[in-house]
Design a protein around this motif. Structure first.
Motif, PDB file in Angstrom:
ATOM      1  N   PRO B  65       0.825  -1.205   0.000  1.00  0.00           N
ATOM      2  CA  PRO B  65       0.000   0.000   0.000  1.00  0.00           C
ATOM      3  C   PRO B  65       0.859   1.255   0.000  1.00  0.00           C
ATOM      4  N   ASP B  66       0.309   2.314  -0.587  1.00  0.00           N
ATOM      5  CA  ASP B  66       1.094   3.526  -0.782  1.00  0.00           C
ATOM      6  C   ASP B  66       1.556   4.144   0.532  1.00  0.00           C
ATOM      7  N   SER B  67       0.697   4.062   1.582  1.00  0.00           N
ATOM      8  CA  SER B  67       1.006   4.795   2.813  1.00  0.00           C
ATOM      9  C   SER B  67       2.154   4.173   3.600  1.00  0.00           C
ATOM     10  N   VAL B  68       2.406   2.871   3.429  1.00  0.00           N
ATOM     11  CA  VAL B  68       3.503   2.261   4.201  1.00  0.00           C
ATOM     12  C   VAL B  68       4.639   1.840   3.280  1.00  0.00           C
ATOM     13  N   ARG B  69       4.770   2.491   2.119  1.00  0.00           N
ATOM     14  CA  ARG B  69       5.759   1.975   1.169  1.00  0.00           C
ATOM     15  C   ARG B  69       7.190   2.204   1.636  1.00  0.00           C
ATOM     16  N   ILE B  70       7.477   3.378   2.232  1.00  0.00           N
ATOM     17  CA  ILE B  70       8.869   3.640   2.628  1.00  0.00           C
ATOM     18  C   ILE B  70       9.357   2.643   3.687  1.00  0.00           C
ATOM     19  N   PRO B  71       8.573   2.429   4.788  1.00  0.00           N
ATOM     20  CA  PRO B  71       9.031   1.402   5.745  1.00  0.00           C
ATOM     21  C   PRO B  71       9.207   0.036   5.103  1.00  0.00           C
ATOM     22  N   SER B  72       8.291  -0.343   4.192  1.00  0.00           N
ATOM     23  CA  SER B  72       8.439  -1.663   3.571  1.00  0.00           C
ATOM     24  C   SER B  72       9.713  -1.725   2.751  1.00  0.00           C
ATOM     25  N   TYR B  73       9.997  -0.654   1.995  1.00  0.00           N
ATOM     26  CA  TYR B  73      11.230  -0.647   1.205  1.00  0.00           C
ATOM     27  C   TYR B  73      12.444  -0.816   2.123  1.00  0.00           C
ATOM     28  N   ILE B  74      12.405  -0.069   3.254  1.00  0.00           N
ATOM     29  CA  ILE B  74      13.559  -0.107   4.154  1.00  0.00           C
ATOM     30  C   ILE B  74      13.770  -1.514   4.702  1.00  0.00           C
ATOM     31  N   VAL B  75      12.667  -2.196   5.044  1.00  0.00           N
ATOM     32  CA  VAL B  75      12.811  -3.557   5.582  1.00  0.00           C
ATOM     33  C   VAL B  75      13.393  -4.487   4.521  1.00  0.00           C
ATOM     34  N   ILE B  76      12.899  -4.379   3.281  1.00  0.00           N
ATOM     35  CA  ILE B  76      13.422  -5.232   2.203  1.00  0.00           C
ATOM     36  C   ILE B  76      14.918  -4.971   2.023  1.00  0.00           C
ATOM     37  N   ILE B  77      15.288  -3.683   1.972  1.00  0.00           N
ATOM     38  CA  ILE B  77      16.701  -3.341   1.768  1.00  0.00           C
ATOM     39  C   ILE B  77      17.544  -3.856   2.927  1.00  0.00           C
TER      40      ILE B  77
END
Lengths: 197, 214
Positions: B65-77
């Motif tokens: 979802p758009d609203s939690v995209r930055i945290p999700s990206y950070i976890v993947i990275i």
């Protein structure tokens, strides 16, 4: 190490920007005016101090007992990201003037190497809880010192006759290099002369 | 390979070079470039993390979802950074120690999050792979360039990885005996970066002028 020694170490001897190169992106990006540089510096100091203590606690009380040390990077970046969000909410509620001064810089801080850097350095150096706090505080103050000095230099440079290829970022790097040269005068012997080690 | 694919791959190397043109990921660029071997280690770590996270994020771009995209990206990275940390620790401990705190700091390297946000979250998996590889190679080349200049002038050597009878260190005559020590220290990195950036600016302006005339 005493607390004063930690302060002097991270502000002068191994200054986060000019010696260790942590937090270079905002150092170049936000140092165009001295007002925003001071705001950014204060916001970073605020977050590094809190994040150091919180990350230290998470490591000592959550990761170590459950033998999850390898999750350090993931855990710290999550803690910092949510902490920044929380700090933003709290400041907005408690002190609108402070929020006005720091607000726009807070979202940028999550991806500032200085915050994650000091959290990891605290663990690597085996600091205690209070030592971690002073480490974070000193890292933030060192960052503030460097970015404020830099912004003042850049404001002067705007009026100086600079070659076209050097205008803007390149000359900023060169002046940062000269500043780093000056910071080399601070070394470990400073601590010894002050009888702190 | 289509023309647009080739463009995605090569844009990171010169035209949109992450280090010199976009000025992203400066901390490792200046921090680890005292020796060529460290630069290679750092460059390939970033290349790996960037490509893998681009693939992952591009695959998940319709799910997150758009609203939690930055945290999700950070976890993947961060997960991929942890993987590369463990791999380096196990197989090349020298490089692992030399990179020190900069290895976990790949998580907050603006290049990776920047590409995730600007490219991988909007494009297909194949394009994202090409973009990741191109940007990673551009970053690696920039690091090697800076590290080579700093090491040649600052200590008169080029340190590569030991292979067979070759011990991994090439000595440069003359500079080996009288090195310009400041180049390996912090001020040298900043000064060199300033001059290289000025050269890139000069070059791109001349290129633009040439295109205008033609």
């Amino acid at each position: 190490m005493t607390y004063i020694a930690i302060l002097i170490t991270y502000i002068f001897i191994s200054n986060f920007i000019l010696v260790q190169f942590l937090g270079m992106c905002p150092f170049i990006g936000v140092s165009k005016s001295s007002e925003s540089a001071l705001g950014m510096g204060m916001a970073v100091t605020f977050v590094t101090s809190i994040a150091s203590v919180v990350c230290w606690s998470v490591y000592q009380f959550l990761l170590l007992p459950f033998e999850l040390e390898y999750l350090r990077t993931v855990a710290f970046i999550l803690v910092i990201a949510s902490l920044v969000q929380l700090v933003e909410l709290v400041i907005r509620k408690i002190s609108p003037p402070l929020y006005k001064a720091l607000g726009i810089f807070l979202p940028l801080i999550t991806t500032n190497c200085a915050v994650l850097g000091i959290a990891i350095i605290n663990i690597d150096e085996n600091y205690g809880c209070l030592e971690s706090f002073f480490g974070g505080l000193a890292a933030g103050l060192g960052f503030t010192l460097a970015i404020v000095l830099m912004s003042n230099i850049r404001e002067k440079l705007d009026l100086a006759p600079v070659r076209r290829s050097f205008k803007g970022v390149p000359i900023a790097f060169v002046s940062a290099g000269l500043m780093a040269l000056a910071f080399m005068a601070f070394d470990k012997s400073l601590l010894m002369n002050l009888h702190l080690v | 390979m289509k023309k647009s694919h080739k463009k995605e791959l090569t844009k990171g190397i010169f035209k949109e070079n992450p280090t010199f043109v976009l000025l992203l990921g400066l901390c490792p660029t200046l921090g680890v470039t005292t020796m060529v071997s460290n630069a290679i280690g750092m460059g390939f770590s970033v290349l790996f993390v960037l490509t893998c996270s681009n693939i992952m994020i591009s695959l998940l771009r319709k799910v997150i979802p758009d609203s939690v995209r930055i945290p999700s990206y950070i976890v993947i990275i961060a997960s991929f950074v942890t993987i590369i940390e463990m791999v380096l620790h196990a197989f090349v401990p020298d490089v692992y120690t030399a990179l020190g705190v900069f290895l976990p700091l790949i998580v907050v390297n603006c290049i990776i999050l920047g590409r995730a946000e600007a490219f991988a979250s909007k494009n297909t998996v194949f394009d994202s792979i090409l973009d990741g590889i191109g940007m990673g190679i551009g970053f690696t080349l920039a690091l090697i360039l800076i590290a080579a200049i700093r090491e040649i002038f600052g200590s008169g050597t080029i340190t590569l990885f030991p292979m067979g009878s070759f011990n991994g260190v090439i000595k440069i005559p003359f500079l080996n005996v009288w090195p310009i020590r400041v180049m390996t220290l912090a001020p040298g990195a900043l000064l060199l970066m300033g001059y290289l950036k000025a050269y890139f600016e000069f070059h791109s302006r001349r290129q633009a002028k040439k295109e205008k005339l033609a």
